[in-house]
Scaffold this motif. Structure first.
Motif, PDB file in Angstrom:
ATOM      1  N   ALA A   1       0.841  -1.197   0.000  1.00  0.00           N
ATOM      2  CA  ALA A   1       0.000   0.000   0.000  1.00  0.00           C
ATOM      3  C   ALA A   1       0.874   1.244   0.000  1.00  0.00           C
ATOM      4  N   ASN A   2       1.933   1.195   0.799  1.00  0.00           N
ATOM      5  CA  ASN A   2       2.859   2.317   0.879  1.00  0.00           C
ATOM      6  C   ASN A   2       3.477   2.613  -0.491  1.00  0.00           C
ATOM      7  N   LEU A   3       3.924   1.528  -1.106  1.00  0.00           N
ATOM      8  CA  LEU A   3       4.556   1.653  -2.421  1.00  0.00           C
ATOM      9  C   LEU A   3       3.590   2.216  -3.444  1.00  0.00           C
ATOM     10  N   MET A   4       2.375   1.672  -3.426  1.00  0.00           N
ATOM     11  CA  MET A   4       1.378   2.090  -4.413  1.00  0.00           C
ATOM     12  C   MET A   4       0.988   3.544  -4.207  1.00  0.00           C
ATOM     13  N   VAL A   5       0.799   3.933  -2.972  1.00  0.00           N
ATOM     14  CA  VAL A   5       0.399   5.313  -2.690  1.00  0.00           C
ATOM     15  C   VAL A   5       1.486   6.267  -3.140  1.00  0.00           C
TER      16      VAL A   5
ATOM     17  N   TRP B   1       1.026  12.088 -10.136  1.00  0.00           N
ATOM     18  CA  TRP B   1       0.309  13.369 -10.267  1.00  0.00           C
ATOM     19  C   TRP B   1       1.216  14.477 -10.802  1.00  0.00           C
ATOM     20  N   PHE B   2       2.471  14.330 -10.547  1.00  0.00           N
ATOM     21  CA  PHE B   2       3.386  15.427 -10.870  1.00  0.00           C
ATOM     22  C   PHE B   2       4.382  14.977 -11.922  1.00  0.00           C
ATOM     23  N   ASN B   3       4.104  15.312 -13.143  1.00  0.00           N
ATOM     24  CA  ASN B   3       5.136  15.029 -14.152  1.00  0.00           C
ATOM     25  C   ASN B   3       5.591  16.336 -14.782  1.00  0.00           C
ATOM     26  N   VAL B   4       6.747  16.268 -15.351  1.00  0.00           N
ATOM     27  CA  VAL B   4       7.433  17.467 -15.835  1.00  0.00           C
ATOM     28  C   VAL B   4       6.634  18.177 -16.920  1.00  0.00           C
ATOM     29  N   GLU B   5       5.970  17.376 -17.793  1.00  0.00           N
ATOM     30  CA  GLU B   5       5.258  17.966 -18.928  1.00  0.00           C
ATOM     31  C   GLU B   5       4.150  18.899 -18.446  1.00  0.00           C
ATOM     32  N   ILE B   6       3.377  18.388 -17.457  1.00  0.00           N
ATOM     33  CA  ILE B   6       2.258  19.188 -16.963  1.00  0.00           C
ATOM     34  C   ILE B   6       2.765  20.468 -16.324  1.00  0.00           C
ATOM     35  N   LYS B   7       3.781  20.324 -15.513  1.00  0.00           N
ATOM     36  CA  LYS B   7       4.322  21.488 -14.814  1.00  0.00           C
ATOM     37  C   LYS B   7       4.843  22.521 -15.831  1.00  0.00           C
ATOM     38  N   SER B   8       5.573  22.013 -16.850  1.00  0.00           N
ATOM     39  CA  SER B   8       6.132  22.899 -17.868  1.00  0.00           C
ATOM     40  C   SER B   8       5.013  23.612 -18.645  1.00  0.00           C
ATOM     41  N   ALA B   9       3.965  22.804 -18.994  1.00  0.00           N
ATOM     42  CA  ALA B   9       2.856  23.383 -19.757  1.00  0.00           C
ATOM     43  C   ALA B   9       2.160  24.480 -18.953  1.00  0.00           C
ATOM     44  N   LEU B  10       1.961  24.179 -17.662  1.00  0.00           N
ATOM     45  CA  LEU B  10       1.289  25.164 -16.821  1.00  0.00           C
ATOM     46  C   LEU B  10       2.132  26.424 -16.651  1.00  0.00           C
ATOM     47  N   ASN B  11       3.437  26.239 -16.486  1.00  0.00           N
ATOM     48  CA  ASN B  11       4.329  27.406 -16.377  1.00  0.00           C
ATOM     49  C   ASN B  11       4.289  28.248 -17.653  1.00  0.00           C
ATOM     50  N   ASP B  12       4.320  27.532 -18.794  1.00  0.00           N
ATOM     51  CA  ASP B  12       4.272  28.237 -20.091  1.00  0.00           C
ATOM     52  C   ASP B  12       2.980  29.023 -20.234  1.00  0.00           C
ATOM     53  N   THR B  13       1.897  28.376 -19.815  1.00  0.00           N
ATOM     54  CA  THR B  13       0.589  29.014 -19.942  1.00  0.00           C
ATOM     55  C   THR B  13       0.534  30.277 -19.085  1.00  0.00           C
ATOM     56  N   ILE B  14       1.037  30.134 -17.860  1.00  0.00           N
ATOM     57  CA  ILE B  14       1.046  31.282 -16.956  1.00  0.00           C
ATOM     58  C   ILE B  14       1.917  32.402 -17.555  1.00  0.00           C
ATOM     59  N   GLU B  15       3.047  32.006 -18.123  1.00  0.00           N
ATOM     60  CA  GLU B  15       3.950  32.981 -18.717  1.00  0.00           C
ATOM     61  C   GLU B  15       3.280  33.682 -19.903  1.00  0.00           C
ATOM     62  N   LEU B  16       2.565  32.848 -20.683  1.00  0.00           N
ATOM     63  CA  LEU B  16       1.835  33.399 -21.830  1.00  0.00           C
ATOM     64  C   LEU B  16       0.791  34.419 -21.358  1.00  0.00           C
TER      65      LEU B  16
ATOM     66  N   GLN C   1       2.771  20.295  -1.548  1.00  0.00           N
ATOM     67  CA  GLN C   1       2.414  19.361  -0.463  1.00  0.00           C
ATOM     68  C   GLN C   1       2.854  17.929  -0.746  1.00  0.00           C
ATOM     69  N   ARG C   2       3.487  17.771  -1.945  1.00  0.00           N
ATOM     70  CA  ARG C   2       3.779  16.393  -2.388  1.00  0.00           C
ATOM     71  C   ARG C   2       4.502  15.570  -1.315  1.00  0.00           C
ATOM     72  N   GLU C   3       5.582  16.123  -0.833  1.00  0.00           N
ATOM     73  CA  GLU C   3       6.375  15.389   0.166  1.00  0.00           C
ATOM     74  C   GLU C   3       5.576  15.156   1.441  1.00  0.00           C
ATOM     75  N   GLN C   4       4.879  16.258   1.861  1.00  0.00           N
ATOM     76  CA  GLN C   4       4.071  16.135   3.086  1.00  0.00           C
ATOM     77  C   GLN C   4       2.927  15.142   2.896  1.00  0.00           C
ATOM     78  N   LEU C   5       2.403  15.174   1.644  1.00  0.00           N
ATOM     79  CA  LEU C   5       1.286  14.266   1.337  1.00  0.00           C
ATOM     80  C   LEU C   5       1.736  12.806   1.449  1.00  0.00           C
ATOM     81  N   GLU C   6       2.913  12.535   0.895  1.00  0.00           N
ATOM     82  CA  GLU C   6       3.455  11.173   0.975  1.00  0.00           C
ATOM     83  C   GLU C   6       3.687  10.776   2.436  1.00  0.00           C
ATOM     84  N   LYS C   7       4.262  11.738   3.175  1.00  0.00           N
ATOM     85  CA  LYS C   7       4.517  11.458   4.590  1.00  0.00           C
ATOM     86  C   LYS C   7       3.210  11.206   5.335  1.00  0.00           C
ATOM     87  N   THR C   8       2.188  12.034   4.985  1.00  0.00           N
ATOM     88  CA  THR C   8       0.895  11.888   5.655  1.00  0.00           C
ATOM     89  C   THR C   8       0.286  10.516   5.379  1.00  0.00           C
TER      90      THR C   8
END
Lengths: 720, 173
Positions: free
Chosen positions: A104-108, A115-130, A280-287
């Motif tokens: 369960a730990n591994l799967m979670v 949830w967090f991949n580079v493409e999404i983050k980059s796209a969102l940053n680009d969009t915000i910049e645009l 919150q990613r790290e905290q979320l995993e810890k939680t």
């Protein structure tokens, strides 16, 4: 009271706290899952309740482990099995939970990572910049618009600027225009939608910017509805114009195109959501790990707690059975184990109870029989101990199976128990009993049914006669058969009978012999008187010698007859309280005068104990003993030693001489009447002595010492 | 180690109540606390990453009791939300009670504004039995996302609250 309180503190209270904590956690969970906001609000409470539950579980488990260790140290019945079952149950329940936990730990973790991949983050940053570029363009355009409007207003008289403001609003894309003094005071305003009229205030930060001769143009959020661009520029009068009053500021608010506004709002919302989650990613995993860990710990600890409980419940009847078995082994058959289940263990407990009840009944019967036998035996022993005769019984192996106190007393065997000793043991302890032992063995061997016989036991100066009666018990009556023997000491009876016979003989002898002696003596003296001087000298001498012989012999006969008469005389004692020392001293003085050749040595106790004495009889006793001592010395000086002392038996008087002593073979008969080794002795001296001693309740024994005879007399003392 | 300690101390967030101004306006007592607010880098970082902070200003009117906790006669609170808009690059302070929103380019400006903003109005009848008032401004940890609540509870960087400030209630002139 203490145990109740201890049980409450160690068992009831922790369990109650655990239940309350778990119920609270459940309650918070039910509320928390209703919405994310509720979850946020309940999260810490849920976490706290779970931590309390974990802590209480840990305490309970530690308490049970300590309990288990203490019981193991005390080697309590069933504790080994309890330990094994706890380990087994815990071993069965923990591994699957741990495996589920790790998966369960591994799967979670992996799921959150997706949830967090580079493409999404980059796209969102680009969009915000645009969006930011577009906003900057818009801002710059509207700043220019603002400057144009300020330039137009600069060429207009201030009084008309208010009217001109409406025209500028119509000509521009602004939704609101306002004129402010340099201190921010609103001078005039124009708004497209008058229904949504709000006073056009200029924010202080904007005012500061403009007052520093800088233009202000920035997009800003409108409440929660979207964005707008605020522009503020100073109205500079032209070089030829007239500057009236202080500097003025034009503020314009430009809307963002609605299409862009919607898109921008969406982009911003998503960007915020993504950023928030990423942050919150790290905290979320810890939680998640913490929640899973708490769930794991609660599951594992509950399983261990349950393992303890189940093990104890399963082992309880086995423990009870073990304790019951031990109790039976120790002779306690009353232990009934409560039947708490209807399974196989319950059946086993029930069977055990039945068995222990039956054993208890059988044991009670056996105990009663044993008690009866013991009672009979005690009764028999009591009866036997009160029998004056000695009684022993021997079995087929010649072992003594029964013996009473009188046996030891009569046979002079001390107080040693004779039970289970061989019959030969009697002879080993007292060799003079050999004839008795031989007789018993012979009769037992012959299985003589009923027999009676006197046995003479010779012990130094004591000759004892035992009257022994025996009877054989066949093997039909007692297993392997037995021989019972009873015996009495007949010595005293025989002695009394003998004394009585001798007294009778002496009395008759004295009576029959004494009477004719006087006529004989008188006749002889008369013959001497009648014929003396009438016969020839030779015949006269014969007559004289014959009558002298007759007279002297008659005198001797008279003495003899008087001695017999004294022996036969019934005791007429006149006992007085007093001592022997005076009598002994008087007697010694008398003899010292009349017999100067006798040397007396006295060693008398002083002060002497009180005695009840017939002084006359005692004087006779001392006379007889001193005379015997004197006569036992054939030649040389007579030395008589008289000593006295006191011991537990009474006053012990010892008279020793330096004579020939008693002949060893006569030691047993010295007190018998007419037993004498002297030529002219009557044989009654020691017999009379013994009789006097017995009349005073004492004892007399004779023996030889190194250089002569010794007579020992024991007389009872009187307490005053 | 000592340096690290002081560094950590310097970076930690603080809220201090500098003073509390009380003024009577007819039958109403206006209480205006002034704060000194300094956020930590961790808090700034959280706001810049889209985490909404909720701060609660709370005021209580208390009555002293001899050997027990003092009695709370009445209490008021004001809630503020702080949010960052990444497109415009501005911070917004939202007063939930008055429904007011203020935007700031710099976070320091927002804190400065908030430090002066809170006001409580107390009716005279509410103060009759009161001995003193106490107030504080603090971060509402329960309003944070659940994932942040435990770290907030355990981390010194997230200790974002003032001490309980107590003051005698000024009597009406």
């Amino acid at each position: 009271m203490n145990s109740v309180l201890r049980q409450m503190l160690t068992k009831t209270v922790p369990i109650l706290v655990l239940i309350v904590a778990l119920l609270a956690a459940l309650y918070f969970l039910i509320f928390a899952i209703q919405s994310s906001d509720q979850f946020n609000r309940m999260y810490l409470w849920l976490f706290g309740a779970s931590i309390i539950a974990v802590v209480v579980l840990v305490l309970l488990i530690v308490q049970r482990i300590v309990w288990l260790m203490i019981r193991r140290k005390q080697a309590e019945p069933g504790i080994q099995l309890t330990t094994r079952m706890v380990v087994m149950f815990a071993g069965l329940s923990i591994p699957p939970v741990i495996v589920v936990y790790f998966f369960a730990n591994l799967m979670v973790t992996q799921y959150i990572d997706t949830w967090f991949n580079v493409e999404i983050k980059s796209a969102l940053n680009d969009t915000i910049e645009l969006g930011q570029i577009f906003l900057e363009t818009q801002t710059r355009t509207h700043l220019n618009d603002g400057k144009d409007m300020a330039d137009q207003l600069a060429n207009i008289e201030p009084v008309r600027q208010t009217i001109y403001l409406d025209r500028l609003l119509d000509q521009s894309q602004a939704t609101a225009l306002s004129l402010h003094s340099s201190d921010g005071q609103l001078l005039a305003s124009s708004i497209i939608d008058p229904t949504q009229f709000v006073p056009m205030l200029i924010p202080s930060r904007v005012l500061n910017e403009v007052n520093q001769s800088r233009n202000y143009a920035k997009p800003e959020p409108i409440d929660n509805k979207g964005l707008q661009i605020r522009v503020a520029v100073p109205i500079e009068t032209s070089s030829g114009g007239l500057q009236l009053g202080p500097k003025r500021i034009l503020q314009a608010v430009f809307p963002i195109p609605s299409k862009f506004e919607t898109l921008a709002a969406n982009i911003e919302t998503q960007f915020h959501q993504y950023n928030k989650q990423a942050y919150q990613r790290e905290q979320l995993e810890k939680t998640f790990v913490i929640i899973l860990t708490i769930v794991l710990l609660i599951s594992v600890f509950l399983a261990i707690l349950r393992a303890f409980s189940s093990a104890r419940r399963l082992v309880a009847p086995i423990k009870s059975l073990s304790e019951g078995t031990q109790a039976i082994a120790e002779g306690d058959y009353s232990r009934i184990i409560p039947v708490e289940s209807r399974d196989e263990l319950g059946f086993l407990v029930k069977s055990f109870n039945t068995m222990s009840t039956e054993i208890a009944q059988a044991s009670a019967l056996a105990h009663r029989a044993q008690s009866d036998a013991e009672g009979q035996r005690t009764y028999l022993e009591k009866v036997m101990s009160h029998i004056s005769s000695g009684v022993i019984s021997i079995d087929a192996d010649e072992l003594i199976r029964l013996s009473n106190d009188s046996t030891n007393r009569i046979l002079h065997l001390g107080k040693q128990s004779l039970i289970n000793q061989n019959i030969d043991f009697l002879a080993m302890r007292n060799p003079t009993l050999q004839p008795l032992v031989a007789l018993i063995k012979q009769k037992a061997k012959d299985k003589t049914s009923h027999w009676q016989q006197e046995v003479l036991i010779a012990e130094d100066s004591l000759r004892r006669v035992l009257l022994v009666r025996g009877s054989h018990i066949s093997s039909d009556e007692i297993e392997r058969g037995a021989h019972v023997v009873a015996f009495d000491d007949q010595t005293i009876i025989n002695q009394a009978q003998r004394d009585a016979a001798w007294s009778e003989v002496a009395r008759r002898l004295a009576h029959e012999v004494k009477n004719p002696l006087t006529p004989i003596q008188l006749s002889a003296e008369r013959m001497l008187m009648r014929f003396s001087g009438k016969l020839s000298q030779e015949e006269d001498e014969i007559l004289n010698r014959a009558t002298q012989t007759i007279v002297s012999q008659v005198e001797n006969l008279k003495k003899l007859v008087n001695a017999f008469s004294d022996y036969a005389k019934p005791p007429e004692l006149k006992k007085e309280l007093g001592g022997l020392n005076v009598l002994i001293n008087e007697m010694v003085d008398l003899y010292s005068i009349s017999h100067p050749g006798i040397q007396f040595t006295l060693d008398l106790i002083d002060p002497e104990p009180n005695l009840l004495l017939d002084k006359g009889r005692m004087t006779q006793l001392l006379t007889n003993l001193i005379k015997n001592a004197q006569e036992s010395v054939k030649s040389g000086e007579v030395i008589i030693n008289i000593s006295s002392e006191q011991d537990t038996r009474g006053l012990v008087l010892t008279i020793k001489d330096n004579g020939q002593g008693f002949q060893q073979q006569n030691l047993a008969q010295v007190f018998e009447p007419y037993e004498t080794t002297k030529i002219n002795g009557s044989g009654l001296g020691l017999a009379i002595v013994k009789k006097i001693i017995e009349e005073h309740g004492g004892e007399i024994t004779v023996s030889n010492h190194d250089n002569g005879a010794q007579v020992t007399i024991i007389l009872p003392t009187v307490l005053t | 180690m000592v340096l690290l300690f002081f560094t950590c101390q310097a970076e930690s967030a603080t809220i201090q109540v500098k003073r509390v101004m009380q003024s009577w306006h007819q039958n109403v007592l206006l209480v205006e606390p002034k704060y000194n607010i300094e956020s930590s880098e961790v808090i700034d970082d959280a706001i810049n990453n889209g985490i909404e902070l909720t701060l609660i200003a709370k005021l209580q009117i208390n009555k002293k009791r001899g050997f027990w906790f003092d009695e709370v006669l009445s209490q008021q609170h004001q809630t503020y939300q702080i949010r960052y808009f990444s497109l415009s690059g501005q911070y917004q302070l939202h007063d939930l009670k008055n429904k007011e929103r203020h935007s700031f380019v710099l976070l320091e400006d927002l804190w400065g504004h908030l430090a002066q903003k809170t006001k409580f109005t107390l009716q005279q009848e509410d103060l009759v039995n009161g001995d003193y008032l106490s107030l504080r401004l603090k971060l509402d940890a329960g309003a944070l996302p659940s994932a942040l609540q435990l770290p907030v509870l355990l981390s010194a960087d997230w200790t974002f609250k003032s001490d309980q400030f107590e003051s005698i209630i000024e009597t009406k002139p």
